[in-house]
Design a protein around this motif. Structure first.
Motif, short mmCIF file in Angstrom:
data_model
loop_
_atom_site.label_atom_id
_atom_site.label_comp_id
_atom_site.label_asym_id
_atom_site.label_seq_id
_atom_site.Cartn_x
_atom_site.Cartn_y
_atom_site.Cartn_z
N TRP A 1 -7.61 -22.96 20.92
CA TRP A 1 -6.71 -22.28 19.97
C TRP A 1 -7.47 -21.29 19.08
CZ3 TRP A 1 -2.68 -23.46 22.43
CH2 TRP A 1 -2.39 -24.77 22.82
N ILE A 2 -8.45 -20.60 19.63
CA ILE A 2 -9.26 -19.69 18.83
C ILE A 2 -8.61 -18.31 18.82
CG2 ILE A 2 -11.55 -18.75 18.44
CD1 ILE A 2 -11.21 -21.88 18.30
N SER A 3 -7.97 -18.00 17.71
CA SER A 3 -7.33 -16.68 17.57
C SER A 3 -8.42 -15.61 17.48
CB SER A 3 -6.47 -16.64 16.31
OG SER A 3 -5.37 -17.52 16.42
N ALA A 4 -8.18 -14.49 18.18
CA ALA A 4 -9.11 -13.35 18.21
C ALA A 4 -10.45 -13.72 18.84
CB ALA A 4 -9.32 -12.77 16.82
N GLY A 5 -10.44 -14.75 19.70
CA GLY A 5 -11.69 -15.25 20.26
C GLY A 5 -12.34 -14.35 21.29
N GLU A 6 -11.58 -13.44 21.90
CA GLU A 6 -12.15 -12.52 22.88
C GLU A 6 -11.31 -11.24 22.87
OE1 GLU A 6 -14.53 -10.65 25.30
OE2 GLU A 6 -15.00 -12.66 24.58
N HIS A 7 -11.98 -10.12 22.79
CA HIS A 7 -11.31 -8.81 22.81
C HIS A 7 -12.39 -7.74 22.87
CE1 HIS A 7 -12.53 -8.24 18.61
NE2 HIS A 7 -12.06 -9.46 18.35
N ASN B 1 -18.77 -6.46 18.73
CA ASN B 1 -19.26 -7.83 18.67
C ASN B 1 -18.22 -8.70 17.97
OD1 ASN B 1 -21.04 -9.90 19.17
ND2 ASN B 1 -22.63 -9.22 17.73
N ILE B 2 -18.29 -10.01 18.21
CA ILE B 2 -17.43 -10.99 17.56
C ILE B 2 -18.33 -12.07 16.98
CG2 ILE B 2 -15.55 -12.65 17.82
CD1 ILE B 2 -14.64 -11.08 20.29
N VAL B 3 -18.15 -12.36 15.70
CA VAL B 3 -18.95 -13.36 15.01
C VAL B 3 -18.13 -14.65 14.95
CG1 VAL B 3 -20.17 -13.96 12.89
CG2 VAL B 3 -20.09 -11.57 13.67
N HIS B 4 -18.51 -15.64 15.73
CA HIS B 4 -17.81 -16.92 15.73
C HIS B 4 -18.46 -17.85 14.70
CE1 HIS B 4 -15.73 -15.78 19.39
NE2 HIS B 4 -16.88 -15.56 20.01
N LEU B 5 -17.66 -18.46 13.86
CA LEU B 5 -18.13 -19.54 13.00
C LEU B 5 -17.68 -20.84 13.64
CD1 LEU B 5 -17.47 -18.21 9.38
CD2 LEU B 5 -19.66 -18.44 10.56
N VAL B 6 -18.64 -21.66 14.04
CA VAL B 6 -18.37 -22.81 14.91
C VAL B 6 -18.77 -24.12 14.23
CG1 VAL B 6 -18.82 -23.80 17.19
CG2 VAL B 6 -18.86 -21.32 16.89
N LEU B 7 -17.85 -25.07 14.24
CA LEU B 7 -18.16 -26.42 13.79
C LEU B 7 -18.75 -27.22 14.95
CD1 LEU B 7 -15.07 -27.44 11.61
CD2 LEU B 7 -17.28 -26.58 10.83
N ALA B 8 -19.88 -27.86 14.72
CA ALA B 8 -20.54 -28.67 15.76
C ALA B 8 -21.34 -29.77 15.08
CB ALA B 8 -21.44 -27.80 16.63
N LYS B 9 -21.76 -30.74 15.88
CA LYS B 9 -22.54 -31.86 15.36
C LYS B 9 -23.96 -31.84 15.93
CE LYS B 9 -18.66 -35.00 14.48
NZ LYS B 9 -18.08 -36.34 14.76
N PHE C 1 3.28 -14.36 18.20
CA PHE C 1 1.94 -13.84 17.91
C PHE C 1 1.27 -13.33 19.18
CE2 PHE C 1 2.23 -15.52 13.71
CZ PHE C 1 1.18 -15.02 12.97
N HIS C 2 2.04 -12.68 20.05
CA HIS C 2 1.48 -12.23 21.32
C HIS C 2 0.40 -11.16 21.14
CE1 HIS C 2 5.45 -13.51 23.50
NE2 HIS C 2 4.68 -14.53 23.17
N GLY C 3 0.43 -10.44 20.04
CA GLY C 3 -0.54 -9.37 19.83
C GLY C 3 -1.92 -9.84 19.46
N THR C 4 -2.07 -11.12 19.08
CA THR C 4 -3.38 -11.69 18.78
C THR C 4 -3.83 -12.53 19.95
OG1 THR C 4 -2.79 -11.85 16.42
CG2 THR C 4 -4.70 -13.11 17.16
N THR C 5 -4.99 -12.22 20.51
CA THR C 5 -5.49 -13.06 21.60
C THR C 5 -5.70 -14.48 21.08
OG1 THR C 5 -7.78 -12.44 21.07
CG2 THR C 5 -6.67 -11.18 22.79
N ASN C 6 -5.33 -15.46 21.90
CA ASN C 6 -5.57 -16.85 21.55
C ASN C 6 -6.27 -17.50 22.73
OD1 ASN C 6 -4.65 -19.90 21.34
ND2 ASN C 6 -4.62 -18.98 19.30
#
Length: 619
Positions: A198-204, A209-217, A266-271
């Protein structure tokens, strides 16, 4: 909409008074108006004409890249060119040092014109603001600054297919990239492996460039992940790797698109579904050496301290929640204006006279029928009330950042309490406004010949975006109203009582002031009753009805305050149609909406167990 926006900013919130503060001293009411004029024009010319196009020409993936309509590229470029990504930032960052309340008002035009095309900017701004609050100096310079300039866009990567909203169950792993992982100047360097959903604007391809802020352990010494949210850390994971000067290295990070989600709206935003570290784009180890260097995971840079990632992410999430509330509000507003225009033009039926209807008389526009007026008044009350709430919250942000002493502290506390309402209330009731807009259109409302069906589809997502409705209810009743011994609830009650006392001095508002006072007292009683056993299961079983009742009381407060100001301006010779419209919407809310709260509060007060105790097999 502009006349209402001007009223709320200038006559209700008095935003011009902010120009006496050092941060905003270069501004004036004229500069604020100029910003609004520019954004209204760009939204009208670059966003609105292509809203339907962005809906019908959904993003598609050709195996190498995601394609979006050229209009989306042009719209986002125009937004960036206007400087809106950095509108509230320091001059040194290329910003305009605008108050947050003006920035939000300006963004309302874009959200109304095409909420899905505006989604990229909202996420980017929130991403960069988080880094400005919690990143290192170099992370701010390399990542946040390039986002504010619009050179790069950003995302937030929280949910996972197996976890959904339960962030304590995220399973994305981040391991140090070799023994010298801390030596990277961009931050301690880790290798991430996992899946985000469910990552909006995750690829385009809108930006380089795209800066992903990612939660991880980060695994412990035994290789196991720490359970719960305390084990979550936050990482910057760029789509394309960069150096310390912000230049692309030419190497793609190991972040791969696994698929596009095709939502109701919200079709205009890549998900997207994104895979981190699956080996499709293997990258070399950094200067720390360490792992085998290829296919070992996506490179990510730690933000702040390990284990504090969720608290950092809430900086962006809370900002996004108010942004979602604004988007829901403006979708409702767009439907309201469309149905108002339709009702004024659509002839149907005849008025009922003393002897009934006279079929020989010409048809009248449907806006002359009482039930259509009811539906329009409901929309007006929902949407204008929600817009006032969102702008009030933005004004609290300005007070928090530029106010003095106790005033700034109170603003921060009020914002904490109101954020679940600012997100959830417009998401529910401006969606209802969209439903009423369809109803006003009759059968045409279901067709693509008119825009109201798209507004409803787009808005239906907002009850889930940035924390579903039930989560907001548990946040409000489980945390916000009881934190610090109920200090936030007490502060809000004091603000509401101030409005009640002012309104009681105006005979036309006394009825409504007393109704709000009774509602406030009931909420206080019910809050205590919900927690009477001290058992969270008892209290939170009916958190959503509590959220609904609390939200309606807050909106009644907003409308009473707006009504008091409208009455004063009307007596001073203000715009009679504008101000009488505000007073009519206020009366509608108090007579049709506020009475709804008692059934909601009743199940909370009695800690009703109907839902909690229903067995799965009974369904």
């Amino acid at each position: 909409m502009r006349s209402t926006l001007n009223f709320l900013l200038n006559d209700w919130l008095d935003v011009a008074s902010l120009t006496t503060r050092p941060r905003f001293a270069d501004h004036s009411r004229e500069t604020f108006e100029s910003v609004l004029d520019t954004c209204e024009r760009i939204a009208r010319e670059k966003f609105a004409p292509y809203n339907r196009l962005s809906d019908t020409e959904e993003p598609h993936f050709d195996g190498e890249r995601v394609h979006l309509p050229q209009a989306t590229h042009a719209a986002t470029a125009a937004y960036v060119g206007a400087g809106m990504l950095a509108a509230a930032q320091d001059y040194e960052l290329g910003g305009m040092q605008l108050p947050c309340v003006i920035e939000m008002a300006a963004n309302s035009f874009f959200q109304m014109a095409s909420v899905s095309m505006g989604g990229y900017a909202m996420l980017t701004s929130g991403n960069a603001n988080l880094l400005m609050a919690h990143g290192t100096a170099l992370q701010k310079e390399v990542f946040a600054k390039n986002e504010f300039s619009g050179r790069w866009f950003g995302t937030m990567c929280l949910s996972e297919p197996q976890a959904g909203s339960s962030l304590s169950d995220v399973a994305t792993r981040a391991v140090p990239d070799g023994p010298e992982y801390e030596a990277d100047p961009l931050g301690p360097r880790f290798r991430l492996k996992g899946n985000k959903m469910w990552i909006s604007a995750g690829e385009h391809e809108l930006t380089e460039n795209i800066v992903h802020l990612v939660l991880a352990k980060i695994p412990g010494a035994d290789g196991k992940l720490v359970p719960g949210v305390k084990g979550i850390s936050l990482f910057i994971v760029p789509k394309r790797l960069v150096d310390t000067e912000g230049r692309l290295t030419g190497e793609r990070n190991d972040v791969a698109l696994a698929g596009l989600n095709h939502k109701l709206g919200f079709h205009g935003t890549t998900n997207t579904l994104l895979n981190f570290g699956e080996g499709r784009f293997p990258v070399r180890a950094g200067q720390g050496g360490g792992l085998d260097g290829r296919g070992a995971g996506a490179i990510g840079y730690l933000v702040g301290e390990p284990g504090k990632g969720l608290s950092y992410m809430f900086h962006m999430m809370n900002e996004a929640r108010i942004g979602v509330g604004l988007g829901a509000t403006m979708l409702g507003y767009a439907g309201y204006e469309a149905s108002l225009d339709y009702a004024r033009q659509r002839p149907q039926g005849r008025p009922i006279g003393p002897g009934g209807k006279d079929a020989a008389q010409p048809q009248v526009p449907i806006i002359q029928h009482a039930d259509v007026k009811r539906m329009l008044l409901a929309q007006k009350a929902y949407c204008e009330g929600a817009l006032a709430l969102e702008l009030y919250c933005a004004r609290l942000v300005d007070e928090q950042h530029t106010g003095q002493g106790q005033s700034a502290a109170d603003a921060a506390l009020l914002l904490e309490v109101l954020t679940p309402i600012a997100k959830s209330w417009p998401s529910e009731w401006c969606l209802e406004a969209n439903s009423l807009a369809i109803q006003v259109h009759g059968g045409y409302g279901y067709t693509r010949d008119f825009p109201v069906e798209q507004y409803w589809r787009d808005n239906r997502l907002n009850m889930i975006h940035e924390g579903a409705h039930g989560i907001q209810g548990m946040d409000l009743l489980g945390r916000k109203v009881v934190m610090d011994g109920g200090k936030g609830l007490t502060l809000l009650a004091g603000k509401i009582n101030e409005t009640v006392q002012r309104a009681l001095q105006r005979p036309a508002l006394a009825e409504h002031a007393n109704a709000l006072a009774r509602a406030l007292a009931r909420i206080g009683q019910v809050t205590k009753a919900a927690w009477a056993t001290g058992n969270p299961q008892d209290a939170l079983a009916n958190a959503t009805p509590y959220l609904q009742a609390f939200g309606h009381a807050v909106l009644a407060w907003v409308w009473l305050d707006v009504g008091a100001r409208s009455e004063q301006l009307l007596a001073d010779g203000g715009d009679a149609d504008l101000l009488n419209g505000k007073l009519a919407a206020m009366r509608y809310f108090f007579r049709y909406e506020l009475p709804k709260i008692e059934p909601w509060l009743a199940v909370v007060e009695t800690r009703d167990a109907t839902c909690r105790d229903t067995e799965e097999s009974w369904f």
